[in-house]
Scaffold this motif. Structure first.
Motif, PDB file in Angstrom:
ATOM      1  N   ALA A 172       0.830  -1.208   0.000  1.00  0.00           N
ATOM      2  CA  ALA A 172       0.000   0.000   0.000  1.00  0.00           C
ATOM      3  C   ALA A 172       0.865   1.260   0.000  1.00  0.00           C
ATOM      4  O   ALA A 172       1.920   1.305   0.640  1.00  0.00           O
ATOM      5  N   THR A 173       0.404   2.253  -0.717  1.00  0.00           N
ATOM      6  CA  THR A 173       1.135   3.511  -0.812  1.00  0.00           C
ATOM      7  C   THR A 173       0.867   4.376   0.417  1.00  0.00           C
ATOM      8  O   THR A 173      -0.281   4.565   0.821  1.00  0.00           O
ATOM      9  N   ASP A 174       1.917   4.877   1.011  1.00  0.00           N
ATOM     10  CA  ASP A 174       1.792   5.877   2.068  1.00  0.00           C
ATOM     11  C   ASP A 174       1.564   7.211   1.367  1.00  0.00           C
ATOM     12  O   ASP A 174       2.507   7.824   0.847  1.00  0.00           O
ATOM     13  N   THR A 175       0.326   7.649   1.326  1.00  0.00           N
ATOM     14  CA  THR A 175      -0.047   8.822   0.526  1.00  0.00           C
ATOM     15  C   THR A 175       0.764  10.054   0.876  1.00  0.00           C
ATOM     16  O   THR A 175       1.302  10.736  -0.015  1.00  0.00           O
ATOM     17  N   GLU A 176       0.862  10.356   2.149  1.00  0.00           N
ATOM     18  CA  GLU A 176       1.565  11.575   2.556  1.00  0.00           C
ATOM     19  C   GLU A 176       3.048  11.490   2.243  1.00  0.00           C
ATOM     20  O   GLU A 176       3.654  12.469   1.779  1.00  0.00           O
ATOM     21  N   ALA A 177       3.643  10.329   2.475  1.00  0.00           N
ATOM     22  CA  ALA A 177       5.072  10.158   2.178  1.00  0.00           C
ATOM     23  C   ALA A 177       5.330  10.265   0.681  1.00  0.00           C
ATOM     24  O   ALA A 177       6.329  10.849   0.244  1.00  0.00           O
ATOM     25  N   PHE A 178       4.418   9.702  -0.121  1.00  0.00           N
ATOM     26  CA  PHE A 178       4.558   9.748  -1.572  1.00  0.00           C
ATOM     27  C   PHE A 178       4.482  11.188  -2.067  1.00  0.00           C
ATOM     28  O   PHE A 178       5.304  11.625  -2.889  1.00  0.00           O
ATOM     29  N   LYS A 179       3.495  11.932  -1.577  1.00  0.00           N
ATOM     30  CA  LYS A 179       3.347  13.322  -2.008  1.00  0.00           C
ATOM     31  C   LYS A 179       4.549  14.167  -1.589  1.00  0.00           C
ATOM     32  O   LYS A 179       5.024  15.028  -2.343  1.00  0.00           O
ATOM     33  N   ASN A 247       8.116   5.251 -13.327  1.00  0.00           N
ATOM     34  CA  ASN A 247       8.040   3.867 -12.839  1.00  0.00           C
ATOM     35  C   ASN A 247       7.326   3.736 -11.495  1.00  0.00           C
ATOM     36  O   ASN A 247       7.659   2.866 -10.693  1.00  0.00           O
ATOM     37  N   ARG A 248       6.348   4.594 -11.254  1.00  0.00           N
ATOM     38  CA  ARG A 248       5.568   4.514 -10.003  1.00  0.00           C
ATOM     39  C   ARG A 248       4.080   4.703 -10.331  1.00  0.00           C
ATOM     40  O   ARG A 248       3.350   5.354  -9.587  1.00  0.00           O
ATOM     41  N   THR A 249       3.639   4.124 -11.434  1.00  0.00           N
ATOM     42  CA  THR A 249       2.277   4.368 -11.909  1.00  0.00           C
ATOM     43  C   THR A 249       1.233   3.927 -10.899  1.00  0.00           C
ATOM     44  O   THR A 249       0.236   4.639 -10.675  1.00  0.00           O
ATOM     45  N   TYR A 250       1.408   2.770 -10.274  1.00  0.00           N
ATOM     46  CA  TYR A 250       0.414   2.292  -9.315  1.00  0.00           C
ATOM     47  C   TYR A 250       0.340   3.209  -8.098  1.00  0.00           C
ATOM     48  O   TYR A 250      -0.752   3.500  -7.589  1.00  0.00           O
ATOM     49  N   ASP A 251       1.486   3.673  -7.625  1.00  0.00           N
ATOM     50  CA  ASP A 251       1.479   4.634  -6.514  1.00  0.00           C
ATOM     51  C   ASP A 251       0.758   5.917  -6.924  1.00  0.00           C
ATOM     52  O   ASP A 251      -0.014   6.480  -6.142  1.00  0.00           O
ATOM     53  N   LEU A 252       1.017   6.353  -8.146  1.00  0.00           N
ATOM     54  CA  LEU A 252       0.364   7.570  -8.633  1.00  0.00           C
ATOM     55  C   LEU A 252      -1.145   7.386  -8.731  1.00  0.00           C
ATOM     56  O   LEU A 252      -1.921   8.245  -8.295  1.00  0.00           O
ATOM     57  N   LEU A 253      -1.580   6.259  -9.296  1.00  0.00           N
ATOM     58  CA  LEU A 253      -3.023   6.007  -9.415  1.00  0.00           C
ATOM     59  C   LEU A 253      -3.687   5.895  -8.046  1.00  0.00           C
ATOM     60  O   LEU A 253      -4.855   6.255  -7.888  1.00  0.00           O
TER      61      LEU A 253
END
Length: 370
Positions: A172-179, A247-253
Motif C-alpha cells: 500500500a502507498t503511504d499517501t503523505e510520504a509519496f506526495k 516507474n511509479r504508476t500504481y502509486d500515482l493512481l
C-alpha cells in the motif's frame, strides 16, 4: 522443468513477473529464460532481450523496423534451440509470438499461450494458426471463453485477470510520504498516462498537457514509463510546471483524483484503482486509416469492451483534441458523474472474477507438463 517465456511489452513484463513467482513456488527446480523487462528480471531467471528493444507500434512503424523484427525472430529461434525448454510460454505480443509458435510446433516444443491475442478485435482468421500451433490457451477476459469455445470450438482456460492480483498484492502507498517525496501539494492529482512507447507518447502527451492551464485547482502528474528517460518527456513540457514520476504508476493512481489515459492495459488498471478516466488514442494517419477498416469493435478500451457499453469516454484520433479533452475532464470531475462511474467500476471488477490468476495459470501449466 525448463520454461522459455516471451513477453514483448510493459504489461507482459508485469504479468510475466507474477507468473514467474508462481512457477518458482510450484516448481522449485524451474529454469526460466525469458524476453521481458525489469519486473521479470527482479524475480529471477535469465533475461534474453528487454521489451524496450522490441516495441514497435502501428502498421507503418512495423514496416519501417522490419529488418530488426526479423533479426529478433531469427535470434529467438536459435536461443530456444540452444536452451531446449520443456515449454514455451507466450504472453500476448501476437505479431512476434505467433511466428515463433508456428516454428516451435514444427520443432516439437510444447506451446502455451497466456493472455490471448486479441483476435476478437481483428485478424480473427488467426484462429486457424492458434488451433494449429498452440497447445494450451489461458484467457483473462470473460467474453473470450464464449468467443473461443462457442464460436470457434477451441478449448481454453479462463483464469481471471492478473491485474487484480498485481493491484491487491502490491504494498500500500503511504499517501503523505509519496506526495512529500515528489513535492506534490494539497491539490487533487490528475494523472497523465501517455503510454510506454516513444511513438505513442509523442502522439499523446502534448494534447494531454494542453488542458493543464484550464484546471488551476488541480496538479497534473505524468506517469513516466520505466523504459523511457525523463529527457525524452522534457521536450513536450514547454517549461510547464508539471510533475513527472517515473516507474511509479500504481502509486500515482492510488493518490489520483482523475486520469487521462492512453488506450491499452492502463485503462483497466486505472478503473481497478477506482480512478475516473478519459481514454485517449491517436496513431499515425496511415496506421489509423488501415485500422479503422479492419477493426469492427464498438470500443477500444478494455473497460468498455468488458462491460459491453460505454462506461468511460473514448477520444480517438481527430476527436482527441484540446477542446474535447477539456470538456470530458470537466465531466469526470463532476461529483454526480464520478459516483455513477465508480459504481460501474465495481461491476467491472465483479465481471473479471476473483484473485489468483497467476497462481491458477502456473498450476495449470505445471499440471499439463507432468
Amino acid at each position: 522443468m525448463k520454461y522459455y517465456i516471451i513477453a514483448g511489452e510493459a504489461s507482459g513484463d508485469l504479468h510475466g513477473s507474477n507468473l514467474m513467482k508462481e512457477i518458482y513456488r510450484i516448481d522449485s527446480n524451474a529454469e526460466i529464460r525469458f524476453w521481458g523487462g525489469d519486473l521479470m528480471q527482479n524475480i529471477g531467471g535469465t533475461l534474453v532481450k528487454h521489451y524496450r528493444d522490441l516495441a514497435f507500434m502501428g502498421f507503418a512503424e512495423v514496416v519501417q523496423n522490419l529488418r530488426t523484427i526479423l533479426g529478433n525472430i531469427k535470434f529467438c529461434k536459435k536461443d530456444i534451440l540452444s536452451f531446449k525448454p520443456d515449454v514455451i510460454l507466450f504472453i500476448d505480443y501476437p505479431g512476434f509470438n505467433m511466428r515463433i509458435a508456428k516454428w516451435a510446433r514444427l520443432q516439437g516444443f510444447k506451446t502455451h499461450y497466456y493472455i490471448s491475442p486479441q483476435i476478437w478485435a481483428w485478424k480473427e482468421n488467426r484462429i486457424k494458426a492458434i488451433k494449429r500451433d498452440v497447445d494450451k490457451m489461458y484467457i483473462i477476459l470473460p467474453f473470450e471463453k464464449d468467443f473461443y469455445e462457442t464460436k470457434h470450438q477451441f478449448p481454453v482456460e479462463f483464469v481471471g485477470h492478473p491485474l487484480i492480483d498485481a493491484i491487491q498484492n502490491r504494498q500500500a502507498t503511504d499517501t503523505e510520504a509519496f506526495k512529500k517525496e515528489f513535492s506534490l501539494d494539497s491539490r487533487p492529482v490528475i494523472a497523465l498516462l501517455p503510454g510506454s512507447r516513444k511513438q505513442e507518447i509523442s502522439k499523446m502527451l502534448s494534447v494531454m498537457l494542453s488542458v493543464t492551464d484550464s484546471f488551476p485547482d488541480y496538479q497534473f502528474v505524468i506517469a513516466g514509463a520505466p523504459s523511457q528517460e525523463y529527457d525524452f518527456y522534457k521536450q513536450f513540457l514547454n517549461n510547464k510546471n508539471i510533475h513527472f514520476i517515473s516507474n511509479r504508476t500504481y502509486d500515482l493512481l492510488s493518490v489520483a483524483h482523475a486520469a487521462l489515459v492512453t488506450s491499452g492495459t492502463a485503462t483497466l488498471e486505472t478503473a481497478l484503482f477506482k480512478v475516473p478516466e478519459v481514454v485517449c488514442y491517436k496513431g499515425s494517419w496511415v496506421s489509423y486509416q488501415i485500422a479503422k477498416r479492419i477493426i469492427t469493435l464498438k470500443y477500444i478500451s478494455l473497460v468498455n469492451l468488458i462491460m459491453d457499453r460505454e462506461v468511460v469516454k473514448e477520444l480517438i484520433q481527430d476527436e482527441f483534441n484540446t477542446k474535447n479533452l477539456k470538456a470530458e475532464l470537466q465531466k469526470i470531475l463532476n461529483p454526480a458523474h464520478r459516483e455513477k462511474l465508480l459504481k460501474d467500476y465495481d461491476l467491472l471488477e465483479e465481471k473479471l472474477g476473483g484473485a489468483g490468476a497467476s497462481a491458477t495459470t502456473a498450476g495449470l501449466i505445471f499440471k499439463h507438463l507432468t
